[in-house]
Design a protein around this motif. Structure first.
Motif, PDB file in Angstrom:
ATOM      1  N   HIS A   5       2.308 -11.136  -3.355  1.00 41.62           N
ATOM      2  CA  HIS A   5       2.297 -11.326  -1.905  1.00 41.62           C
ATOM      3  C   HIS A   5       3.324 -12.403  -1.543  1.00 41.62           C
ATOM      4  O   HIS A   5       3.391 -13.448  -2.192  1.00 41.62           O
ATOM      5  CB  HIS A   5       0.886 -11.737  -1.457  1.00 41.62           C
ATOM      6  N   ASN A  22       7.414  -8.927   0.661  1.00 40.93           N
ATOM      7  CA  ASN A  22       6.165  -8.200   0.501  1.00 40.93           C
ATOM      8  C   ASN A  22       5.070  -8.924   1.279  1.00 40.93           C
ATOM      9  O   ASN A  22       4.639 -10.004   0.899  1.00 40.93           O
ATOM     10  CB  ASN A  22       5.765  -8.082  -0.968  1.00 40.93           C
ATOM     11  N   GLY A  24       2.281  -7.269   1.849  1.00 39.53           N
ATOM     12  CA  GLY A  24       1.097  -6.536   1.423  1.00 39.53           C
ATOM     13  C   GLY A  24       0.472  -7.169   0.188  1.00 39.53           C
ATOM     14  O   GLY A  24       0.748  -8.327  -0.158  1.00 39.53           O
ATOM     15  N   GLU A  28      -0.118  -3.023  -3.773  1.00 37.23           N
ATOM     16  CA  GLU A  28       0.115  -2.180  -2.602  1.00 37.23           C
ATOM     17  C   GLU A  28       1.124  -2.882  -1.698  1.00 37.23           C
ATOM     18  O   GLU A  28       0.775  -3.413  -0.647  1.00 37.23           O
ATOM     19  CB  GLU A  28      -1.190  -1.930  -1.854  1.00 37.23           C
ATOM     20  N   LYS A  30       3.847  -3.906   0.986  1.00 34.29           N
ATOM     21  CA  LYS A  30       4.242  -3.545   2.344  1.00 34.29           C
ATOM     22  C   LYS A  30       5.421  -4.455   2.660  1.00 34.29           C
ATOM     23  O   LYS A  30       5.288  -5.661   2.718  1.00 34.29           O
ATOM     24  CB  LYS A  30       3.100  -3.764   3.329  1.00 34.29           C
ATOM     25  N   GLU A  32       8.744  -5.964   4.699  1.00 35.22           N
ATOM     26  CA  GLU A  32       9.353  -6.247   5.993  1.00 35.22           C
ATOM     27  C   GLU A  32      10.755  -6.785   5.746  1.00 35.22           C
ATOM     28  O   GLU A  32      10.965  -7.597   4.841  1.00 35.22           O
ATOM     29  CB  GLU A  32       8.555  -7.305   6.764  1.00 35.22           C
ATOM     30  N   THR A 125      11.845   2.496   3.828  1.00 37.65           N
ATOM     31  CA  THR A 125      10.937   1.467   3.322  1.00 37.65           C
ATOM     32  C   THR A 125       9.750   2.066   2.577  1.00 37.65           C
ATOM     33  O   THR A 125       9.361   1.562   1.521  1.00 37.65           O
ATOM     34  CB  THR A 125      10.449   0.575   4.480  1.00 37.65           C
ATOM     35  N   ALA A 126       9.174   3.141   3.079  1.00 39.00           N
ATOM     36  CA  ALA A 126       8.012   3.766   2.423  1.00 39.00           C
ATOM     37  C   ALA A 126       8.355   4.224   1.006  1.00 39.00           C
ATOM     38  O   ALA A 126       7.543   4.085   0.086  1.00 39.00           O
ATOM     39  CB  ALA A 126       7.499   4.935   3.255  1.00 39.00           C
ATOM     40  N   GLU A 129       8.522   1.122  -1.221  1.00 38.93           N
ATOM     41  CA  GLU A 129       7.171   0.632  -1.504  1.00 38.93           C
ATOM     42  C   GLU A 129       6.493   1.479  -2.580  1.00 38.93           C
ATOM     43  O   GLU A 129       5.869   0.944  -3.499  1.00 38.93           O
ATOM     44  CB  GLU A 129       6.336   0.635  -0.226  1.00 38.93           C
ATOM     45  N   LYS A 130       6.626   2.791  -2.483  1.00 43.40           N
ATOM     46  CA  LYS A 130       6.046   3.695  -3.497  1.00 43.40           C
ATOM     47  C   LYS A 130       6.681   3.485  -4.863  1.00 43.40           C
ATOM     48  O   LYS A 130       5.990   3.513  -5.886  1.00 43.40           O
ATOM     49  CB  LYS A 130       6.195   5.152  -3.067  1.00 43.40           C
TER      50      LYS A 130
END
Length: 135
Positions: A5, A22, A24, A28, A30, A32, A125-126, A129-130
């Motif tokens: 994080h 990160n 998130g 997991e 997330k 920005e 971005t998705a 993240e994956k």
């Protein structure tokens, strides 16, 4: 792969340098966007090992791209040495990541929480993240 994080994520390829954070959880992520620093790629000694004629003829070596990777590393080194980076994950295409590793300062190395050798600098971005979560 664990991405702590608040860790920075540096996305680098031969033309783009993007910093994300990160916000998130560790498994997991997330992300920005934080910044897209402007670089002045002047280290053309970068890629000296890749200057053979066959690689150049087949388009496998682009000294401008390798110099960009070296410039991104110099920028990150400066941030690490001045305490502006705590933890960072570096994501770069394999050739750029290899060049970057040649220029890591020990202060930057000590702050790297992970590396992914994959071309993701222009992905949504998705997708990034994956890729982090599944690495």
């Amino acid at each position: 792969m664990k991405c702590p994080h608040q860790a920075l994520v540096a996305l680098v390829d031969g033309e783009r340098f993007l910093l994300m954070r990160n916000v998130g959880q560790i498994f997991e992520p997330k992300l920005e966007k934080v910044a897209e620093p402007e670089l002045d790629p002047t280290n053309f000694s970068a890629g000296v090992d890749h200057q053979d004629k066959i690689s150049q003829r087949h388009g496998r070596t682009d000294l401008n791209e390798l110099a960009h990777g070296a410039a991104a590393t110099e920028w990150l080194n400066n941030q690490a040495k001045t305490g502006k980076i705590d933890q960072i994950m570096i994501i770069a295409d394999p050739k750029t990541l290899g060049e970057m590793r040649r220029h890591y300062h020990k202060e930057l190395e000590s702050r790297i929480c992970g590396e992914i050798a994959k071309e993701l600098a222009t992905e949504p971005t998705a997708t990034i993240e994956k890729s982090i979560a599944s690495a």
